[in-house]
Design an enzyme around this catalytic site. Structure first.
Site, PDB file in Angstrom:
ATOM      1  N   GLY A  46     -58.732  24.224 -67.027  1.00 30.78           N
ATOM      2  CA  GLY A  46     -59.266  22.879 -66.907  1.00 30.78           C
ATOM      3  C   GLY A  46     -58.808  22.232 -65.618  1.00 30.78           C
ATOM      4  O   GLY A  46     -57.792  22.637 -65.041  1.00 30.78           O
ATOM      5  N   GLN A  51     -56.822  15.575 -59.581  1.00 27.64           N
ATOM      6  CA  GLN A  51     -56.149  16.777 -59.081  1.00 27.64           C
ATOM      7  C   GLN A  51     -56.750  17.282 -57.773  1.00 27.64           C
ATOM      8  O   GLN A  51     -56.172  18.146 -57.125  1.00 27.64           O
ATOM      9  CB  GLN A  51     -56.199  17.897 -60.138  1.00 27.64           C
ATOM     10  CG  GLN A  51     -55.378  17.578 -61.376  1.00 27.64           C
ATOM     11  CD  GLN A  51     -55.419  18.719 -62.375  1.00 27.64           C
ATOM     12  OE1 GLN A  51     -56.352  18.808 -63.172  1.00 27.64           O
ATOM     13  NE2 GLN A  51     -54.428  19.600 -62.332  1.00 27.64           N
ATOM     14  N   CYS A  89     -49.601  22.904 -66.146  1.00 29.20           N
ATOM     15  CA  CYS A  89     -50.549  22.107 -65.366  1.00 29.20           C
ATOM     16  C   CYS A  89     -50.643  22.691 -63.963  1.00 29.20           C
ATOM     17  O   CYS A  89     -49.609  22.959 -63.346  1.00 29.20           O
ATOM     18  CB  CYS A  89     -50.080  20.657 -65.306  1.00 29.20           C
ATOM     19  SG  CYS A  89     -51.188  19.592 -64.379  1.00 29.20           S
ATOM     20  N   LEU A  90     -51.858  22.900 -63.479  1.00 32.29           N
ATOM     21  CA  LEU A  90     -52.026  23.478 -62.134  1.00 32.29           C
ATOM     22  C   LEU A  90     -51.339  22.628 -61.071  1.00 32.29           C
ATOM     23  O   LEU A  90     -50.910  23.146 -60.047  1.00 32.29           O
ATOM     24  CB  LEU A  90     -53.519  23.610 -61.791  1.00 32.29           C
ATOM     25  CG  LEU A  90     -54.318  24.640 -62.572  1.00 32.29           C
ATOM     26  CD1 LEU A  90     -55.790  24.578 -62.165  1.00 32.29           C
ATOM     27  CD2 LEU A  90     -53.766  26.044 -62.355  1.00 32.29           C
ATOM     28  N   HIS A 131     -55.549  17.057 -72.445  1.00 33.19           N
ATOM     29  CA  HIS A 131     -54.721  17.171 -71.245  1.00 33.19           C
ATOM     30  C   HIS A 131     -55.484  16.636 -70.023  1.00 33.19           C
ATOM     31  O   HIS A 131     -54.951  15.857 -69.239  1.00 33.19           O
ATOM     32  CB  HIS A 131     -54.337  18.648 -71.047  1.00 33.19           C
ATOM     33  CG  HIS A 131     -53.570  18.949 -69.801  1.00 33.19           C
ATOM     34  ND1 HIS A 131     -52.263  19.402 -69.814  1.00 33.19           N
ATOM     35  CD2 HIS A 131     -53.920  18.879 -68.493  1.00 33.19           C
ATOM     36  CE1 HIS A 131     -51.861  19.581 -68.564  1.00 33.19           C
ATOM     37  NE2 HIS A 131     -52.848  19.281 -67.737  1.00 33.19           N
ATOM     38  N   GLU A 132     -56.754  17.055 -69.895  1.00 36.79           N
ATOM     39  CA  GLU A 132     -57.540  16.638 -68.725  1.00 36.79           C
ATOM     40  C   GLU A 132     -57.897  15.152 -68.797  1.00 36.79           C
ATOM     41  O   GLU A 132     -57.929  14.469 -67.771  1.00 36.79           O
ATOM     42  CB  GLU A 132     -58.814  17.477 -68.593  1.00 36.79           C
ATOM     43  CG  GLU A 132     -58.595  18.984 -68.471  1.00 36.79           C
ATOM     44  CD  GLU A 132     -57.576  19.399 -67.423  1.00 36.79           C
ATOM     45  OE1 GLU A 132     -57.354  18.633 -66.462  1.00 36.79           O
ATOM     46  OE2 GLU A 132     -56.987  20.479 -67.564  1.00 36.79           O
ATOM     47  N   HIS A 135     -55.189  13.168 -67.437  1.00 34.97           N
ATOM     48  CA  HIS A 135     -55.226  13.139 -65.967  1.00 34.97           C
ATOM     49  C   HIS A 135     -56.095  12.003 -65.438  1.00 34.97           C
ATOM     50  O   HIS A 135     -55.790  11.397 -64.413  1.00 34.97           O
ATOM     51  CB  HIS A 135     -55.797  14.455 -65.418  1.00 34.97           C
ATOM     52  CG  HIS A 135     -54.789  15.535 -65.202  1.00 34.97           C
ATOM     53  ND1 HIS A 135     -53.718  15.404 -64.333  1.00 34.97           N
ATOM     54  CD2 HIS A 135     -54.712  16.789 -65.701  1.00 34.97           C
ATOM     55  CE1 HIS A 135     -53.029  16.535 -64.336  1.00 34.97           C
ATOM     56  NE2 HIS A 135     -53.600  17.390 -65.163  1.00 34.97           N
TER      57      HIS A 135
HETATM   58 CO    CO Z   1     -53.006  19.311 -65.659  1.00 36.96          CO
END
Ligand code: CO
Length: 177
Positions: A46, A51, A89-90, A131-132, A135
């Site tokens: 995701g 991000q 998380c990326l 989660h997204e 963000h």
């Molecule tokens: Co993340």
């Protein structure tokens, strides 16, 4: 398309609170394409717009049933039943946080053409979406830690990363044109 890059903590873009998409232009489709490119290249499941430094409410996920685009997503309902899971998380490489979230959710969102849809998710897809959506409000997994544990986690992370150049956000956290 090459204008976007993955923002890494503590990049200030990760803290922006996104604004709703109002016009579903080709530009939105370009952003979606860049987001899925970056997500797949980074082997994530995701990615949310902050991000990549974009301040509009857009996210993409792929949890095994192909690419799903969500614009202006809203959680309409969350189950009382909750579960815990170690999330990564990326944008915060090397850190996982055990986060408790509703097991099932009902989400309303728009697709790239602006059409509304409502869908229910459970298990990993529900978790990835929550989660997204966090963000999109500038919320990160480390915010679920108490201050002492957050300090320890981030201290360990900064020690591990010593010597690497810190990445900072120089672009405005929004779409320009
Ligand atoms: Co993340």
């Amino acid at each position: 398309m090459g204008q976007f890059e993955l923002k890494i903590y503590p990049d200030p873009c990760l803290r922006i609170k996104t604004k709703p998409v109002e016009r579903f232009t080709g530009e939105i489709k370009d952003i979606l394409r860049s987001m899925s490119d970056i997500m797949y290249r980074s082997r994530g499941i995701g990615l949310a717009s902050p991000q990549i430094g974009v301040g509009l409410s857009i996210l993409v996920v792929d949890i095994g049933e192909g690419l799903l685009n969500f614009i202006n997503p809203v959680i309409l309902e969350g189950s009382a039943e909750r579960s815990k899971f170690d999330e990564g998380c990326l944008s915060i490489p090397g850190v996982t946080v055990n986060v408790k979230r509703p097991e099932k959710i009902k989400v309303r969102a728009q697709n790239e053409n602006g059409d509304f849809f409502i869908r229910e998710f459970d298990g990993l897809p529900a978790r990835a979406l929550q989660h997204e959506i966090d963000h999109l409000r500038g919320r990160l997994i480390i915010d679920y830690l108490d201050p002492v544990r957050r300090f320890i986690v981030l201290k360990r992370k900064s020690t591990k990363k010593r010597g690497q150049k810190e990445i900072t956000c120089e672009v405005t956290c929004n779409v320009k044109r």
